[in-house]
Design a protein around this motif. Sequence first.
Motif, PDB file in Angstrom:
ATOM      1  N   ALA A  68       0.839  -1.209   0.000  1.00 45.02           N
ATOM      2  CA  ALA A  68       0.000   0.000   0.000  1.00 45.02           C
ATOM      3  C   ALA A  68       0.866   1.249   0.000  1.00 45.02           C
ATOM      4  O   ALA A  68       0.625   2.202  -0.762  1.00 45.02           O
ATOM      5  CB  ALA A  68      -0.927  -0.002   1.212  1.00 45.02           C
ATOM      6  N   VAL A  69       1.883   1.254   0.847  1.00 42.12           N
ATOM      7  CA  VAL A  69       2.797   2.405   0.882  1.00 42.12           C
ATOM      8  C   VAL A  69       3.512   2.554  -0.452  1.00 42.12           C
ATOM      9  O   VAL A  69       3.660   3.666  -0.976  1.00 42.12           O
ATOM     10  CB  VAL A  69       3.814   2.251   2.029  1.00 42.12           C
ATOM     11  N   ALA A  70       3.947   1.429  -1.030  1.00 37.88           N
ATOM     12  CA  ALA A  70       4.649   1.485  -2.312  1.00 37.88           C
ATOM     13  C   ALA A  70       3.751   2.060  -3.404  1.00 37.88           C
ATOM     14  O   ALA A  70       4.178   2.911  -4.192  1.00 37.88           O
ATOM     15  CB  ALA A  70       5.122   0.080  -2.704  1.00 37.88           C
ATOM     16  N   LYS A  71       2.512   1.609  -3.461  1.00 31.81           N
ATOM     17  CA  LYS A  71       1.597   2.074  -4.513  1.00 31.81           C
ATOM     18  C   LYS A  71       1.313   3.561  -4.390  1.00 31.81           C
ATOM     19  O   LYS A  71       1.429   4.312  -5.363  1.00 31.81           O
ATOM     20  CB  LYS A  71       0.287   1.287  -4.459  1.00 31.81           C
ATOM     21  N   PHE A  72       0.948   4.019  -3.182  1.00 33.59           N
ATOM     22  CA  PHE A  72       0.534   5.410  -3.033  1.00 33.59           C
ATOM     23  C   PHE A  72       1.713   6.368  -2.947  1.00 33.59           C
ATOM     24  O   PHE A  72       1.540   7.579  -3.083  1.00 33.59           O
ATOM     25  CB  PHE A  72      -0.394   5.543  -1.834  1.00 33.59           C
ATOM     26  N   THR A  73       2.915   5.832  -2.755  1.00 31.18           N
ATOM     27  CA  THR A  73       4.116   6.659  -2.895  1.00 31.18           C
ATOM     28  C   THR A  73       4.260   7.115  -4.346  1.00 31.18           C
ATOM     29  O   THR A  73       4.726   8.224  -4.629  1.00 31.18           O
ATOM     30  CB  THR A  73       5.366   5.879  -2.453  1.00 31.18           C
ATOM     31  N   GLU A  77       1.208  13.137  -4.206  1.00 28.10           N
ATOM     32  CA  GLU A  77       2.215  14.191  -4.215  1.00 28.10           C
ATOM     33  C   GLU A  77       2.796  14.337  -2.805  1.00 28.10           C
ATOM     34  O   GLU A  77       2.325  13.738  -1.847  1.00 28.10           O
ATOM     35  CB  GLU A  77       1.569  15.509  -4.674  1.00 28.10           C
ATOM     36  N   SER A  78       3.806  15.186  -2.672  1.00 28.60           N
ATOM     37  CA  SER A  78       4.625  15.244  -1.461  1.00 28.60           C
ATOM     38  C   SER A  78       3.832  15.430  -0.167  1.00 28.60           C
ATOM     39  O   SER A  78       3.955  14.650   0.776  1.00 28.60           O
ATOM     40  CB  SER A  78       5.658  16.363  -1.588  1.00 28.60           C
ATOM     41  N   ALA A  79       2.989  16.468  -0.091  1.00 29.26           N
ATOM     42  CA  ALA A  79       2.293  16.774   1.158  1.00 29.26           C
ATOM     43  C   ALA A  79       1.310  15.669   1.530  1.00 29.26           C
ATOM     44  O   ALA A  79       1.254  15.218   2.676  1.00 29.26           O
ATOM     45  CB  ALA A  79       1.568  18.108   1.032  1.00 29.26           C
ATOM     46  N   THR A  80       0.513  15.213   0.551  1.00 31.55           N
ATOM     47  CA  THR A  80      -0.444  14.141   0.792  1.00 31.55           C
ATOM     48  C   THR A  80       0.268  12.853   1.163  1.00 31.55           C
ATOM     49  O   THR A  80      -0.172  12.108   2.046  1.00 31.55           O
ATOM     50  CB  THR A  80      -1.315  13.903  -0.462  1.00 31.55           C
ATOM     51  N   LEU A  81       1.390  12.579   0.502  1.00 34.45           N
ATOM     52  CA  LEU A  81       2.163  11.375   0.776  1.00 34.45           C
ATOM     53  C   LEU A  81       2.678  11.361   2.209  1.00 34.45           C
ATOM     54  O   LEU A  81       2.635  10.332   2.894  1.00 34.45           O
ATOM     55  CB  LEU A  81       3.332  11.271  -0.205  1.00 34.45           C
ATOM     56  N   SER A 145       9.306   4.638  -4.107  1.00 36.51           N
ATOM     57  CA  SER A 145      10.167   5.678  -4.677  1.00 36.51           C
ATOM     58  C   SER A 145      11.278   5.097  -5.551  1.00 36.51           C
ATOM     59  O   SER A 145      12.120   5.825  -6.056  1.00 36.51           O
ATOM     60  CB  SER A 145      10.789   6.513  -3.547  1.00 36.51           C
ATOM     61  N   LYS A 146      11.263   3.774  -5.716  1.00 36.09           N
ATOM     62  CA  LYS A 146      12.250   3.040  -6.526  1.00 36.09           C
ATOM     63  C   LYS A 146      13.681   3.273  -6.026  1.00 36.09           C
ATOM     64  O   LYS A 146      14.623   3.307  -6.811  1.00 36.09           O
ATOM     65  CB  LYS A 146      12.125   3.411  -8.012  1.00 36.09           C
ATOM     66  N   ASP A 147      13.818   3.410  -4.721  1.00 40.07           N
ATOM     67  CA  ASP A 147      15.145   3.498  -4.100  1.00 40.07           C
ATOM     68  C   ASP A 147      15.615   2.074  -3.827  1.00 40.07           C
ATOM     69  O   ASP A 147      15.679   1.611  -2.678  1.00 40.07           O
ATOM     70  CB  ASP A 147      15.059   4.311  -2.803  1.00 40.07           C
ATOM     71  N   PHE A 148      15.944   1.360  -4.903  1.00 39.48           N
ATOM     72  CA  PHE A 148      16.242  -0.053  -4.786  1.00 39.48           C
ATOM     73  C   PHE A 148      17.576  -0.334  -4.089  1.00 39.48           C
ATOM     74  O   PHE A 148      17.798  -1.444  -3.602  1.00 39.48           O
ATOM     75  CB  PHE A 148      16.229  -0.700  -6.168  1.00 39.48           C
ATOM     76  N   ILE A 149      18.469   0.650  -4.037  1.00 37.61           N
ATOM     77  CA  ILE A 149      19.734   0.468  -3.337  1.00 37.61           C
ATOM     78  C   ILE A 149      19.485   0.301  -1.834  1.00 37.61           C
ATOM     79  O   ILE A 149      19.902  -0.688  -1.219  1.00 37.61           O
ATOM     80  CB  ILE A 149      20.690   1.645  -3.590  1.00 37.61           C
ATOM     81  N   ASN A 150      18.804   1.278  -1.235  1.00 35.62           N
ATOM     82  CA  ASN A 150      18.526   1.194   0.199  1.00 35.62           C
ATOM     83  C   ASN A 150      17.540   0.070   0.523  1.00 35.62           C
ATOM     84  O   ASN A 150      17.618  -0.538   1.596  1.00 35.62           O
ATOM     85  CB  ASN A 150      17.981   2.529   0.710  1.00 35.62           C
ATOM     86  N   ASN A 202       9.285  19.951   8.313  1.00 33.78           N
ATOM     87  CA  ASN A 202       8.021  19.398   8.785  1.00 33.78           C
ATOM     88  C   ASN A 202       7.622  18.221   7.902  1.00 33.78           C
ATOM     89  O   ASN A 202       6.971  18.367   6.878  1.00 33.78           O
ATOM     90  CB  ASN A 202       6.938  20.480   8.739  1.00 33.78           C
ATOM     91  N   VAL A 203       8.048  17.021   8.318  1.00 33.62           N
ATOM     92  CA  VAL A 203       7.830  15.842   7.490  1.00 33.62           C
ATOM     93  C   VAL A 203       6.343  15.512   7.370  1.00 33.62           C
ATOM     94  O   VAL A 203       5.856  15.092   6.342  1.00 33.62           O
ATOM     95  CB  VAL A 203       8.602  14.643   8.091  1.00 33.62           C
ATOM     96  N   TYR A 204       5.596  15.732   8.451  1.00 33.81           N
ATOM     97  CA  TYR A 204       4.194  15.397   8.457  1.00 33.81           C
ATOM     98  C   TYR A 204       3.347  16.665   8.604  1.00 33.81           C
ATOM     99  O   TYR A 204       2.999  17.091   9.701  1.00 33.81           O
ATOM    100  CB  TYR A 204       3.889  14.421   9.603  1.00 33.81           C
TER     101      TYR A 204
END
Length: 413
Positions: A68-73, A77-81, A145-150, A202-204
């Motif tokens: 779910a997190v992967a899909k809606f990431t 957009e940034s603020a909603t995410l 976010s396709k950050d496959f390295i991390n 302000n992350v959230y």
Amino acid sequence: MLALTKQLKRRITPEQFFMISVFLVNGGNYLYNLVLGRVLGPKAFSDAVILITLLLVLSFIAMTFQLAVAKFTVIFESATLSRFIKMCYTYAVSFALVLGAGVVWFAKDLHAIFRTESHSMFVIFGIAIPIYFIMSVRRGELQGSKDFINLSITYQLEMFTRLALTFLLISMFQISSSIAVAIGIGVSFLAGVFPLKKKQGNVYPTIQLSAKDKKSILNFFILTGCYELTQIICNNSDILLVKHYFPAQEAGLYASLALIGRVVYFVTWMFVMLLLPTVVDKKKKGENTKPVLLKYTGYIIVLACAIVGCTFLFPVFSVQVLFGDAYISIAPLLGWYALATSFFAVSNIFAYYFLSLDHYIPVLIAALMGGLQIVLIVFFHHDLFQVVLMQVLAMGLLLVLQVSYFLLKKNGL
């Protein structure tokens, strides 16, 4: 390990690095299981496999949050995410605390049902469950976010920690092997949380999710949760039923069979991880998603055919090399079990493809076939070979139905 990661990052794409990492992690996990089987023997190994099976069950439950997190990431957009991520952490931890408390509370009942040496291993496992859900939400962020390295690093840290700590405890301390396995699993969850995301500002934010977004999230959670439940049934019900119906010696032998035969499923899992964000992104852009499905399905079929061929042609050699002569009696079943797992692995890619597109029929199909598998094993378990054949029948039918649904949708029906 981290130095090697940085060198590879400069030479290959993140997707290629992730695929290599998945092979490495699966290899480490198989080494972990194989050495446990050799060191403990079939009887003691059957207890360890209960924990390993519960870990697989837990991973499927937590995968609901990760996907779910992967899909809606990809979608938000940034603020909603940011608001969505905060919500997922809150619900994931809350759910995990209830689930973990339940495992601890019913530890003695689980001990009685599965006839294990001790109930303490279930207590340790239950305490560690909330950490696993935190780790899964974090992985969903990285996957989306396709950050496959991390993302690769989190899987590597989890695997290497579990592998090293478990055998350190078994070899250097006079404790029960099942307790050592439980501690190794629990601490590996903590290692898998890293690398942590650096917070900036302000992350959230105070922005609220719209009613439409909330409905979309809820629908996907329900749909994915139902499918992950069917995955639990299809992937783990056989081991739990065998542990219940058969003596510890035979249950340990069957566990080794399952670990070898499931190699095709774990090897092909990386394609599911790559599939979901790619399909969601293409759908968002209005592009054709079918070529992505066909590409990854082709990869899985090639790998599955190679593995099934080897298990049918060299069953005795495979068992001897991996588990040793103590497990040789399950060699005739190996090819058939790998065939059942291959059917499931191919049907799985179709199910996740349609999950990405919010289609619920494949989930219903998988649920029905998972239930059919349980019913068949409950009524037909005269010996281990009969148990395996029931899975071949159920998973073969599952694949036929999933492919049929795809063809119907492709032709606009």
